[in-house]
Design a protein around this motif. Sequence first.
Motif, PDB file in Angstrom:
ATOM      1  N   SER B  56      29.208  -5.994  19.414  1.00 16.28           N
ATOM      2  CA  SER B  56      29.986  -5.795  20.638  1.00 16.28           C
ATOM      3  C   SER B  56      29.314  -4.770  21.554  1.00 16.28           C
ATOM      4  N   VAL B  57      29.563  -4.940  22.854  1.00 14.38           N
ATOM      5  CA  VAL B  57      29.029  -4.003  23.847  1.00 14.38           C
ATOM      6  C   VAL B  57      30.151  -3.613  24.800  1.00 14.38           C
ATOM      7  N   LEU B  58      30.296  -2.328  25.008  1.00 15.33           N
ATOM      8  CA  LEU B  58      31.249  -1.802  25.984  1.00 15.33           C
ATOM      9  C   LEU B  58      30.467  -1.481  27.257  1.00 15.33           C
ATOM     10  N   ILE B  59      30.914  -2.043  28.368  1.00 20.34           N
ATOM     11  CA  ILE B  59      30.211  -1.828  29.629  1.00 20.34           C
ATOM     12  C   ILE B  59      31.090  -0.993  30.543  1.00 20.34           C
ATOM     13  N   LEU B  60      30.528   0.081  31.063  1.00 21.52           N
ATOM     14  CA  LEU B  60      31.291   0.965  31.942  1.00 21.52           C
ATOM     15  C   LEU B  60      30.858   0.725  33.379  1.00 21.52           C
TER      16      LEU B  60
END
Lengths: 145, 535
Positions: B56-60
């Motif tokens: 998973s990747v969290l993008i801000l």
Amino acid sequence: MSIRHVTIRLALAVLGLSAAAAQADDASFMPIADLGQANGEQIYQHICQGCHMPGGEGASGAGFYPKLAGDPRLASWQYAAVTVLNGRNAMPPFGLPEDRISETRTVHLSDAQVAEVVNYIRSHFGNTYADTLTAADIAPLPHPR
Amino acid sequence: MNTTGPDSPSRRELFRMIGSVAGGAAMYQAMSTLGFAAESTYRGPVDLSGAPRGASVLILGAGIAGMTAAYELRNAGYKVQVLEYNHRAGGRNWSLRGGDTYTELGGFTQQCEFDEGLYLNPGPWRIPYHHRGLLSYCKKLGVPLEAFVQVNYNAYLHSSKAFGGKPQRYREIKADYQGHVAELLAKATRQSALDAAVSREDREKLLESLRDWGALDADFRYGANLLASERRGYAKEPGGGLTARPLPSQPIGLTDVLDSGLWQGIPSGDRYDMQTALFQPVGGMGRIGEAFARELGPLIRYNAKVVDIRQDVHGVTATYEDLAAPGTKLQARADWCLCTIPLTVLAQIPMNVGAALHAAISAVPYSSAVKVGLQFKRRFWEEDEHIYGGISYTDLPITNIAYPNTGYHSAGKGVLLGAYIWGQNAMEFTAMPPALRVRKAVEYGSRIHPQYPAEFDNGIAVAWHRSPFTLGCYGMWSEAARAQHYDNLCQVDGRIALAGEHASFIGGWQEGAVTSALDAIGRLHQRAIARGKKA
């Protein structure tokens, strides 16, 4: 708007000069070449208050502009002066030599002007610091290159 | 003739020569310059094959960088979540339209009262043909494009200090400057002044090219004849029937052209990133962000103000405030984090990364820039002055006026870009309340278009240092800061990577956001694969 500029505009209005003529002395803008003559109040009102707001109250969004009104860090004039000279985080530096300002699209303030604007900030917005700086106080501080 | 040697009479050299003669006084403080011309590194679609199952990747940030990354990572099989501060996607990719409300820092609120279909692009407004990354997403997402006019020969170059403040047509200044310079150079060539630099064989070719380039007559002179009028325009236009016969116009003298400084406006379309063809999305630049947002749908969480970013050996946790429910703090977590938050804001968010990255984040001042959109009751620039799109440049604080590159001949109202400003005047415009910025743009614009006062309808002004989501326009890397910090800014730190125009050599351009995002997720992907599978 400074008193001097208000006076000029009123005088032009009384003389019935055209709007175009009045704009030549538009107090909203300093000719680029005249910035060097601006005093502490003018510098604050033409430049600083864009971010720090007219009453020095700062602002908050995704990030914030620190308020200057009652900011305890202003007890250190060195802190204030170094910040104006070098910027802080994304705040532009205002102490770059004149021939270096275009690279980061900022403006140049002389040591005397840095002293003046720091004096202005530290004696307005409810701040009552009594010491008055001069260019000689600013000169030994680290300047951006 | 050696066409690449230092003495070759290339166009650039001519400009430099004339510039040094005239003293090169900087009349336009920011004439159409934006960032640094560097070629896009886009080389086609990114290869993210082999994503570890469940990673998973969290993008801000749901700007162009964040949404480019979200689009590609999702397609590659990653679990993606995007947090966005605004209630809309796009970031600086943004169009203000009628019915929109914009509240800037300080609480100043403006209502946009433009008519249906009219807009202001407060941020980016043009896409060079070689920004292939951004263009590829326009194509993939079905965002229709139309031509952006950078150079309009019938638009104005204006100096308050020349020609009694009367604006001059671009075509007149260009033709006259070029004609006079060609004549001078032809004279020097024929007097053998250039014999050391130009071979006998090339001499005739040079003369012929000067005649062609400068519209010189048989005697190598530039003057009031139909040859020159074909470039600069006529005193009386050619037509049909008994009124057909054209009359040549009178060129402006060399001294007046040079003294005016208006020659500085001639190369505005010569820079690599301003060269034809340029594009704009039909309906406003914001259409790109809107298309990305449609594509990503529920992957984006809006009104999420990130207040803390923390990584550990297994992943990254972002703490954010839900602005729709003030005081509510929530958390999002993923194996990896791509952070596209502007450095202005990121510098103020606690984040456990190394000292080198911290220093880099604090090393980039953000520029001041202002745009003012003005709606007028009719398209007088087309009806009265035959200006269809393009840009007029001026030494007044508004710096330029840009005409809509769309909707030509429409009945009804029209919106001009009434000011687009950098540097000191931008700071001064920023320091004013928005209504005063609009009034000043109208006052100054009236000196170029006297129709302004009678035709003005309403306006809206965006000062980027007052933008709540960026606190500035874009990152201004000095050469020294670039050398010291740029690589550190772009390195993956543990499980966190940064992207955005600030992490590129195409600062201030959307292509910088696209290419930095693709570069960063490519490297995150390699790390993810190296970990074998999920964390």
